[in-house]
Every structure is written in structure tokens, then in C-alpha cells.
Write a protein that holds these residues in place. Structure first.
Motif, PDB file in Angstrom:
ATOM      1  N   MET A   1      95.978  12.270  53.232  1.00 11.11           N
ATOM      2  CA  MET A   1      95.501  12.878  54.473  1.00 11.11           C
ATOM      3  C   MET A   1      95.028  14.304  54.206  1.00 11.11           C
ATOM      4  O   MET A   1      93.847  14.588  54.177  1.00 11.11           O
ATOM      5  CB  MET A   1      96.621  12.884  55.519  1.00 11.11           C
ATOM      6  CG  MET A   1      96.179  13.356  56.869  1.00 11.11           C
ATOM      7  SD  MET A   1      97.421  13.083  58.152  1.00 11.11           S
ATOM      8  CE  MET A   1      98.391  14.560  58.013  1.00 11.11           C
ATOM      9  N   PHE A   2      95.965  15.190  53.970  1.00 12.11           N
ATOM     10  CA  PHE A   2      95.616  16.565  53.607  1.00 12.11           C
ATOM     11  C   PHE A   2      95.818  16.734  52.113  1.00 12.11           C
ATOM     12  O   PHE A   2      96.635  16.066  51.504  1.00 12.11           O
ATOM     13  CB  PHE A   2      96.532  17.569  54.306  1.00 12.11           C
ATOM     14  CG  PHE A   2      96.382  17.600  55.792  1.00 12.11           C
ATOM     15  CD1 PHE A   2      95.142  17.527  56.384  1.00 12.11           C
ATOM     16  CD2 PHE A   2      97.491  17.711  56.594  1.00 12.11           C
ATOM     17  CE1 PHE A   2      95.008  17.557  57.750  1.00 12.11           C
ATOM     18  CE2 PHE A   2      97.373  17.748  57.966  1.00 12.11           C
ATOM     19  CZ  PHE A   2      96.115  17.674  58.543  1.00 12.11           C
ATOM     20  N   PHE A   8      93.283  25.687  54.667  1.00  9.88           N
ATOM     21  CA  PHE A   8      92.541  24.943  55.684  1.00  9.88           C
ATOM     22  C   PHE A   8      91.700  25.853  56.563  1.00  9.88           C
ATOM     23  O   PHE A   8      92.065  27.001  56.822  1.00  9.88           O
ATOM     24  CB  PHE A   8      93.512  24.164  56.571  1.00  9.88           C
ATOM     25  CG  PHE A   8      94.397  23.220  55.802  1.00  9.88           C
ATOM     26  CD1 PHE A   8      93.870  22.069  55.246  1.00  9.88           C
ATOM     27  CD2 PHE A   8      95.748  23.489  55.626  1.00  9.88           C
ATOM     28  CE1 PHE A   8      94.672  21.189  54.524  1.00  9.88           C
ATOM     29  CE2 PHE A   8      96.552  22.613  54.913  1.00  9.88           C
ATOM     30  CZ  PHE A   8      96.014  21.465  54.362  1.00  9.88           C
ATOM     31  N   ASP A   9      90.580  25.304  57.028  1.00 10.88           N
ATOM     32  CA  ASP A   9      89.757  25.949  58.046  1.00 10.88           C
ATOM     33  C   ASP A   9      89.744  25.031  59.255  1.00 10.88           C
ATOM     34  O   ASP A   9      89.183  23.938  59.202  1.00 10.88           O
ATOM     35  CB  ASP A   9      88.338  26.183  57.531  1.00 10.88           C
ATOM     36  CG  ASP A   9      88.318  27.171  56.373  1.00 10.88           C
ATOM     37  OD1 ASP A   9      88.868  28.278  56.541  1.00 10.88           O
ATOM     38  OD2 ASP A   9      87.780  26.829  55.305  1.00 10.88           O
ATOM     39  N   ILE A  10      90.410  25.454  60.338  1.00 11.19           N
ATOM     40  CA  ILE A  10      90.560  24.630  61.531  1.00 11.19           C
ATOM     41  C   ILE A  10      89.430  24.993  62.493  1.00 11.19           C
ATOM     42  O   ILE A  10      89.249  26.168  62.832  1.00 11.19           O
ATOM     43  CB  ILE A  10      91.941  24.859  62.162  1.00 11.19           C
ATOM     44  CG1 ILE A  10      93.034  24.620  61.101  1.00 11.19           C
ATOM     45  CG2 ILE A  10      92.142  23.941  63.363  1.00 11.19           C
ATOM     46  CD1 ILE A  10      94.413  25.053  61.534  1.00 11.19           C
ATOM     47  N   VAL A 139      98.296  15.572  64.730  1.00  7.60           N
ATOM     48  CA  VAL A 139      98.752  15.740  63.344  1.00  7.60           C
ATOM     49  C   VAL A 139      99.955  16.662  63.367  1.00  7.60           C
ATOM     50  O   VAL A 139      99.914  17.732  63.995  1.00  7.60           O
ATOM     51  CB  VAL A 139      97.646  16.347  62.451  1.00  7.60           C
ATOM     52  CG1 VAL A 139      98.229  16.891  61.158  1.00  7.60           C
ATOM     53  CG2 VAL A 139      96.571  15.303  62.156  1.00  7.60           C
ATOM     54  N   ASP A 140     101.030  16.246  62.722  1.00  9.72           N
ATOM     55  CA  ASP A 140     102.192  17.108  62.536  1.00  9.72           C
ATOM     56  C   ASP A 140     102.364  17.303  61.032  1.00  9.72           C
ATOM     57  O   ASP A 140     102.866  16.428  60.334  1.00  9.72           O
ATOM     58  CB  ASP A 140     103.440  16.475  63.148  1.00  9.72           C
ATOM     59  CG  ASP A 140     104.613  17.444  63.183  1.00  9.72           C
ATOM     60  OD1 ASP A 140     104.568  18.462  62.453  1.00  9.72           O
ATOM     61  OD2 ASP A 140     105.568  17.188  63.935  1.00  9.72           O
ATOM     62  N   ALA A 141     101.905  18.443  60.544  1.00 12.02           N
ATOM     63  CA  ALA A 141     101.953  18.714  59.110  1.00 12.02           C
ATOM     64  C   ALA A 141     103.194  19.516  58.729  1.00 12.02           C
ATOM     65  O   ALA A 141     103.249  20.102  57.650  1.00 12.02           O
ATOM     66  CB  ALA A 141     100.685  19.460  58.677  1.00 12.02           C
ATOM     67  N   GLY A 142     104.181  19.555  59.629  1.00  9.96           N
ATOM     68  CA  GLY A 142     105.402  20.298  59.330  1.00  9.96           C
ATOM     69  C   GLY A 142     105.295  21.737  59.759  1.00  9.96           C
ATOM     70  O   GLY A 142     105.802  22.114  60.812  1.00  9.96           O
ATOM     71  N   GLN A 162     105.145   3.582  67.583  1.00 13.12           N
ATOM     72  CA  GLN A 162     104.184   2.476  67.686  1.00 13.12           C
ATOM     73  C   GLN A 162     103.040   2.615  66.683  1.00 13.12           C
ATOM     74  O   GLN A 162     102.578   1.628  66.111  1.00 13.12           O
ATOM     75  CB  GLN A 162     103.566   2.442  69.092  1.00 13.12           C
ATOM     76  CG  GLN A 162     104.447   1.875  70.175  1.00 13.12           C
ATOM     77  CD  GLN A 162     103.679   1.781  71.490  1.00 13.12           C
ATOM     78  OE1 GLN A 162     102.503   1.429  71.522  1.00 13.12           O
ATOM     79  NE2 GLN A 162     104.352   2.109  72.582  1.00 13.12           N
ATOM     80  N   TYR A 163     102.567   3.838  66.520  1.00 10.96           N
ATOM     81  CA  TYR A 163     101.392   4.116  65.679  1.00 10.96           C
ATOM     82  C   TYR A 163     101.736   5.284  64.750  1.00 10.96           C
ATOM     83  O   TYR A 163     101.428   6.436  65.062  1.00 10.96           O
ATOM     84  CB  TYR A 163     100.185   4.468  66.552  1.00 10.96           C
ATOM     85  CG  TYR A 163      99.743   3.351  67.460  1.00 10.96           C
ATOM     86  CD1 TYR A 163      98.882   2.360  67.001  1.00 10.96           C
ATOM     87  CD2 TYR A 163     100.197   3.275  68.774  1.00 10.96           C
ATOM     88  CE1 TYR A 163      98.475   1.312  67.835  1.00 10.96           C
ATOM     89  CE2 TYR A 163      99.802   2.240  69.617  1.00 10.96           C
ATOM     90  CZ  TYR A 163      98.937   1.261  69.140  1.00 10.96           C
ATOM     91  OH  TYR A 163      98.543   0.229  69.964  1.00 10.96           O
ATOM     92  N   PRO A 164     102.396   5.005  63.612  1.00 11.53           N
ATOM     93  CA  PRO A 164     102.887   6.083  62.747  1.00 11.53           C
ATOM     94  C   PRO A 164     101.789   7.049  62.273  1.00 11.53           C
ATOM     95  O   PRO A 164     102.050   8.227  62.075  1.00 11.53           O
ATOM     96  CB  PRO A 164     103.505   5.334  61.565  1.00 11.53           C
ATOM     97  CG  PRO A 164     103.885   3.996  62.113  1.00 11.53           C
ATOM     98  CD  PRO A 164     102.836   3.672  63.135  1.00 11.53           C
ATOM     99  N   SER A 165     100.571   6.548  62.142  1.00  8.28           N
ATOM    100  CA  SER A 165      99.476   7.411  61.674  1.00  8.28           C
ATOM    101  C   SER A 165      98.903   8.267  62.798  1.00  8.28           C
ATOM    102  O   SER A 165      98.114   9.181  62.546  1.00  8.28           O
ATOM    103  CB  SER A 165      98.345   6.560  61.094  1.00  8.28           C
ATOM    104  OG  SER A 165      97.734   5.801  62.132  1.00  8.28           O
TER     105      SER A 165
END
Length: 323
Positions: A1-2, A8-10, A139-142, A162-165
């Protein structure tokens, strides 16, 4: 994913502003190599709403899609990508609707520019609709989080089961047509944010020409007292409404995004002025590019508080009226 080795540039809502996006990527040090915008050490993270409104929607989608495919970017879903899926997805039998997103004049007006620009490219449009299903709702990147409009842990936890991704499917889109369902609540809250009904049956016509009985609200205020304390939209409330006290039940219904939670980046809210943090752990990167505002980005490295000096943007010039 990352790619964790990168920074990163958000990037906020593009809305079909492909040329502006290229200017921003160039400003951020990305170079077009082999048809794809690339950076040797950084990855672009898009907050959704690539489609609708602007003059180069198809080009904007190709830029973002090709960067994602090449590992140079990642993109989450915005309400406008969801709207496109809902527009083309048949509603469940017995629902009384033909499509998940009913083909009303108001809905048609919002998607018209996209459909017009893809009219000669039906295969392309079909492929992008399939691609939208690969865009997660969050997105939960911690150490940081991304969501288009609103982070609601009470919805994200069961959604993740239900949808881990974080990526939904056609069944979920169909289920979202049922008002009050889990799917409907998730899509509304995460992609459109929180809102509150205006008092006494009042309606307001916004700068976009649409008349609404609700206004968008902040989901992070610690101790709001009045309607004016929680409004979060370009259109101001009338003074008498803004001064109206919130009831106890209204206060309890509001979300709280605490100051000790991870950094959160959202789009969606049509900000204006100079890009800046809302709080030390919260930033909105939608600065109304398609309305001749700014296309904004935040350069995220390993900081744990949002640095006001790390916003980057390009101004969108209004075209000169022909003489």
C-alpha cells in the motif's frame, strides 16, 4: 500500500483540474518519466474527489490512476467517486428506485461534466468505475489517518471487520441506497461528514446554488455552545442561527476527534484563504481549486504534529474574459 521508506505528499480535492495538478506535482519536485509523475523519495496520497466539476476530469483521472499503478501514489475514495458508482449501480429490486443514486436534475447536474467528458470514451469510463472500487474509504497508517470527510471510529471499526482493506463492493453500494442502513450511514459520514438540521424548518441556498435544510458541522470541537461554534462550510449561517444555543442532546450527538489522536487529513470542505492546520493533529486540504482557489498539499515526513510551514499549494488563476 504505502512505501514506508518514503515521505508523503497529501493532496486535496482535484475535481478535474488536471493542469493545476501537474503544476502542483512539478512544484513538489515530481517529474514526468515514462508518462508517469514520479518522485525519487516521496509518494503522493490523494484524498479523493478527482472527478466532477472541472474541465479536464478524464486527464486528471489518468494522472492519478497511472501514478497509483506505478506505485507513485495512493488514492482514497471521495463522495464524488462514490456518487459515480451509485449513479450507474442498479438499485435492489423492491427499493422503489432504478439506481442507487436517483437520476434527479440535481444529481444529474453534479455528474454532468464527467459524463460529458467521457461520452466519446465509454470503455475508459467503464474502466475507471471499476477502479473506483479499489479506492478505500479510509486509511489508518498508525501515525496518521486519511478520510475524505470525517473520521468516525464507531463506524470504521465494524467496516474494517467486513472490509479489512477499506474498499467496498457493489453489494455495499447497493445497500447504501437504504436510508438508515449501516452502508448508507458509513458512506454519508465518512464521505460527506457530519451535519445538523437548521432550526425551525429553515433552509439556506449556498454559493453553489443548492438549497439545503442541513449545514455541515465540525467533528472535533471539544466544548461547543452554539450553532456558530460547529458550522464548517463556506456559507455562513445567519447571525440569529449562529447565536442559537445547542441543546444537550445536540451536543451529545456531536463527534469528538481528540487532540491526542493520530494526525488526520481530510478534503471535502471547500476551505479558502491560506492553507493552515485546523488543529495540531487535523488538516483539511480542500482549498476549492475548481472555484479558482488553491490546489493544496501537505508534505508529511516523520512529524507527529502538523507543521504550518509544510503546506504547499498552487493558486488557480481565473481565466481572463476574452476581450
Amino acid at each position: 500500500m504505502f512505501d514506508p521508506a518514503r515521505s508523503f505528499d497529501i493532496i486535496g480535492d482535484v475535481h478535474g483540474c488536471a493542469l493545476t495538478l501537474e503544476r502542483l506535482l512539478d512544484t513538489l519536485g515530481y517529474k514526468r518519466v515514462g508518462g508517469v509523475w514520479r518522485h525519487p523519495r516521496r509518494q503522493a496520497l490523494f484524498l479523493g474527489d478527482i472527478v466532477d466539476r472541472g474541465q479536464r476530469i478524464r486527464e486528471a483521472l489518468h494522472i492519478v490512476h497511472d501514478m497509483v499503478e506505478a506505485g507513485q501514489a495512493f488514492c482514497i475514495m471521495g463522495n464524488h467517486e462514490y456518487n459515480a458508482l451509485a449513479w450507474v449501480t442498479p438499485a435492489l429490486p423492491g427499493s422503489g428506485k432504478a439506481f442507487v443514486r436517483e437520476h434527479t436534475p440535481r444529481h444529474a447536474r453534479l455528474i454532468d461534466e464527467t459524463l460529458t467528458q467521457f461520452a466519446q470514451h465509454p470503455g475508459d469510463w467503464h474502466d475507471f468505475l471499476q477502479w473506483f472500487y479499489t479506492l478505500p474509504l479510509f486509511v489508518d497508517a498508525g501515525r496518521f489517518r486519511l478520510v475524505h470527510a470525517c473520521w468516525d471510529p464507531q463506524l470504521i471499526a465494524p467496516l474494517r471487520q467486513q472490509y479489512p482493506s477499506g474498499c467496498i463492493d457493489e453489494h455495499f453500494v447497493q445497500a447504501s441506497a437504504v436510508s438508515g442502513s449501516f452502508a448508507s450511514t458509513v458512506c454519508n459520514r465518512l464521505l460527506r461528514g457530519t451535519d445538523m438540521r437548521l432550526p425551525d424548518g429553515l433552509t439556506l441556498t449556498g454559493g453553489d446554488g443548492l438549497t439545503r435544510a442541513f449545514f455541515r458541522t465540525k467533528f472535533w470541537e471539544e466544548d461547543p455552545q452554539t450553532y456558530g461554534d460547529i458550522v464548517f462550510q463556506p456559507d455562513a449561517l445567519p447571525d440569529e442561527v449562529a447565536r442559537t444555543p445547542l441543546s444537550h442532546s445536540q451536543k451529545n450527538a456531536l463527534l469528538r476527534y481528540a487532540e491526542d489522536e493520530p494526525l488526520l487529513f481530510v478534503g471535502h470542505y471547500w476551505r479558502s484563504g491560506r492553507p493552515a492546520p485546523i488543529r495540531a493533529n487535523l488538516a483539511c486540504l480542500d482549498y476549492s481549486a475548481v472555484l479558482y482557489g488553491k490546489l493544496a498539499a501537505y508534505r508529511l515526513d516523520d512529524e507527529t504534529r502538523i507543521d504550518p510551514h509544510k503546506f504547499v499549494w498552487v493558486d488557480v488563476e481565473r481565466p481572463q474574459a476574452s476581450q
